[in-house]
Design a protein around this motif. Sequence first.
Motif, PDB file in Angstrom:
ATOM      1  N   GLU A   1       2.696  -0.162  13.035  1.00  0.00           N
ATOM      2  CA  GLU A   1       2.311  -1.072  11.739  1.00  0.00           C
ATOM      3  C   GLU A   1       2.314  -2.507  11.928  1.00  0.00           C
ATOM      4  O   GLU A   1       1.705  -3.363  11.543  1.00  0.00           O
ATOM      5  CB  GLU A   1       3.335  -0.627  10.599  1.00  0.00           C
ATOM      6  CG  GLU A   1       2.815   0.720  10.042  1.00  0.00           C
ATOM      7  CD  GLU A   1       4.110   1.311   9.216  1.00  0.00           C
ATOM      8  OE1 GLU A   1       5.064   0.646   8.882  1.00  0.00           O
ATOM      9  OE2 GLU A   1       3.917   2.563   8.804  1.00  0.00           O
TER      10      GLU A   1
ATOM     11  N   SER B   1       4.395   1.840  -2.761  1.00  0.00           N
ATOM     12  CA  SER B   1       3.388   0.921  -3.511  1.00  0.00           C
ATOM     13  C   SER B   1       2.649   0.296  -2.457  1.00  0.00           C
ATOM     14  O   SER B   1       2.850  -0.270  -1.271  1.00  0.00           O
ATOM     15  CB  SER B   1       4.113  -0.268  -4.373  1.00  0.00           C
ATOM     16  OG  SER B   1       3.222  -1.353  -4.516  1.00  0.00           O
ATOM     17  N   ALA B   2       0.997   0.372  -2.680  1.00  0.00           N
ATOM     18  CA  ALA B   2       0.284  -0.083  -2.048  1.00  0.00           C
ATOM     19  C   ALA B   2      -0.009  -1.684  -2.108  1.00  0.00           C
ATOM     20  O   ALA B   2      -0.999  -2.404  -1.527  1.00  0.00           O
ATOM     21  CB  ALA B   2      -1.203   0.526  -2.181  1.00  0.00           C
TER      22      ALA B   2
ATOM     23  N   ALA C   1       1.183  -5.576   2.269  1.00  0.00           N
ATOM     24  CA  ALA C   1       0.134  -5.238   3.281  1.00  0.00           C
ATOM     25  C   ALA C   1       0.602  -4.215   4.319  1.00  0.00           C
ATOM     26  O   ALA C   1      -0.052  -3.282   4.654  1.00  0.00           O
ATOM     27  CB  ALA C   1       0.211  -6.567   3.953  1.00  0.00           C
TER      28      ALA C   1
ATOM     29  N   ASN D   1       2.614  -1.678   3.638  1.00  0.00           N
ATOM     30  CA  ASN D   1       2.325  -0.347   3.070  1.00  0.00           C
ATOM     31  C   ASN D   1       1.005   0.218   3.132  1.00  0.00           C
ATOM     32  O   ASN D   1       0.699   1.282   3.239  1.00  0.00           O
ATOM     33  CB  ASN D   1       3.107  -0.275   1.697  1.00  0.00           C
ATOM     34  CG  ASN D   1       4.391  -0.350   1.480  1.00  0.00           C
ATOM     35  OD1 ASN D   1       5.025  -0.539   2.538  1.00  0.00           O
ATOM     36  ND2 ASN D   1       5.236  -0.505   0.257  1.00  0.00           N
ATOM     37  N   LYS D   2       0.124  -0.864   2.905  1.00  0.00           N
ATOM     38  CA  LYS D   2      -1.350  -0.539   3.015  1.00  0.00           C
ATOM     39  C   LYS D   2      -1.842   0.169   4.309  1.00  0.00           C
ATOM     40  O   LYS D   2      -2.373   1.151   4.312  1.00  0.00           O
ATOM     41  CB  LYS D   2      -2.020  -1.572   2.633  1.00  0.00           C
ATOM     42  CG  LYS D   2      -2.388  -2.114   1.280  1.00  0.00           C
ATOM     43  CD  LYS D   2      -3.187  -3.462   1.165  1.00  0.00           C
ATOM     44  CE  LYS D   2      -3.142  -3.921  -0.537  1.00  0.00           C
ATOM     45  NZ  LYS D   2      -3.768  -5.049  -0.782  1.00  0.00           N
TER      46      LYS D   2
ATOM     47  N   ASP E   1      -2.875   4.031   4.160  1.00  0.00           N
ATOM     48  CA  ASP E   1      -4.335   4.161   4.335  1.00  0.00           C
ATOM     49  C   ASP E   1      -4.885   4.074   5.664  1.00  0.00           C
ATOM     50  O   ASP E   1      -5.685   4.742   6.065  1.00  0.00           O
ATOM     51  CB  ASP E   1      -5.066   2.972   3.361  1.00  0.00           C
ATOM     52  CG  ASP E   1      -4.574   3.069   2.014  1.00  0.00           C
ATOM     53  OD1 ASP E   1      -4.195   4.098   1.546  1.00  0.00           O
ATOM     54  OD2 ASP E   1      -4.350   1.849   1.365  1.00  0.00           O
TER      55      ASP E   1
END
Length: 443
Positions: free
Chosen positions: A132, A188-189, A192, A194-195, A199
């Motif tokens: 990430e 929580s999305a 950044a 976590n997105k 996803d």
Amino acid sequence: MLPLQSFTEYVRQHALFGPDHKILLAVSGGKDSVLMVHFFKQAGFNFAIAHCNFGLRGVESQRDEDFVRLVAATMEAPLYITHFDTKAYAAEHKISTQMAARDLRYNWFEELRRTQQFDCIAVAHHQDDAIETILLNLVRGTGIAGLHGILPKRNYLVRPLLFLSRKEIDKLISANEIRFVEDSSNLSAGYARNKLRLDVVPRLKEINPNLEQTFARNIERFADTEIILQQRIAAVRLEICEERADGIYLSLEKISALYPRRLLLVEILKDYGFTEIVTEQLLASLNKLSGTSFYSSTHRITVDRTALIISRITEEVYAHQMIHPADSVVKLGRQLIGITFTEDVTFESNSDKAFVDHDKLIFPLVLRNWQRGDRFMPLGMKNLKKVSDFFIHQKVPQPQKENIPILINGNGDIVWVAGLRQDDRYKVTSTTKKVAIFEQKFN
């Protein structure tokens, strides 16, 4: 059972710490950091636990603290806990809440390490965190250092769980029935990272199911490449830099012979706080008139006839203030400069305000006093003019000259002589999409 042999072998292979060392574990209460505690306990290492309560999630933050207290008591480990007013710190330093929490916790960890004589600080990053980090760096823009993401060891910070993926950690937590607490913000999305986690990474794993192992090998390659680059940078620095009493001189002739010039100069100048964008602007100005200056928060580069001259900014030389995009007001002496941004493309004739084309600005900007040799293009003119000559034309008294704020773009151009005239090159035009408004006030 935990894979203790894999854990201790990873620690030994990367020389993270030894059996006689005293290690401070950063423990949030989540599965990663709690699993790290169990590894250290079962491996017999000497450790203590540190927990930060950032006060951001109300009852949940207190629940995490209470749980970590329980973990420390169960493991018979010394415990350090602190509380932060994270939002107040973020507001004071004009940074995001996430960045504020990062600064606060690592500053506190380092303070504990020094005062309590710990040999290192262990954090529970794993392989997915490394993936990430690399993806986030790529999205935001990065050099070679950003491509290796988080390393097993950097100074006093160690990451002993980088041999595990998130999936492997989940299996170990379940198989060993290890209790932990879940941070709801991880789901929580809105962030950044976590997105990417929720996803992007799952889609990449559809293409490469062994994504963690692939990135682990890539990280090793990038880290080795950075070592080679830094060796090259060190050699170039010795070749083109000359330290003198008034600063560091970089020969323009030798700079012109560098290849790849931009990369090498970016790496050399970042040690003095200059961004890649400013370095590129500097390179573009080398064939122009000498005397142009560029600024970081700590240093100034002046383009001379035969060299770039790097000098440290000191208050004894002149007052200065950095301006970042999040700033709404900055102070220079007794004067305040207010800053607003608008997409309403308007302009008014007011010498106390500057209406600037936002897209032409390179942050950070600098607000400073006038210096001899300053030049700008007064609004309505097409040629550069010395600010000293402009002051004479405007009949500015000599004592007042020293107190007039000068707004400097990141490329060294003067944008505004506050209270008198802005630069024609940065005026609002029919193609302007966003306006930065600077207003002079008095404290």
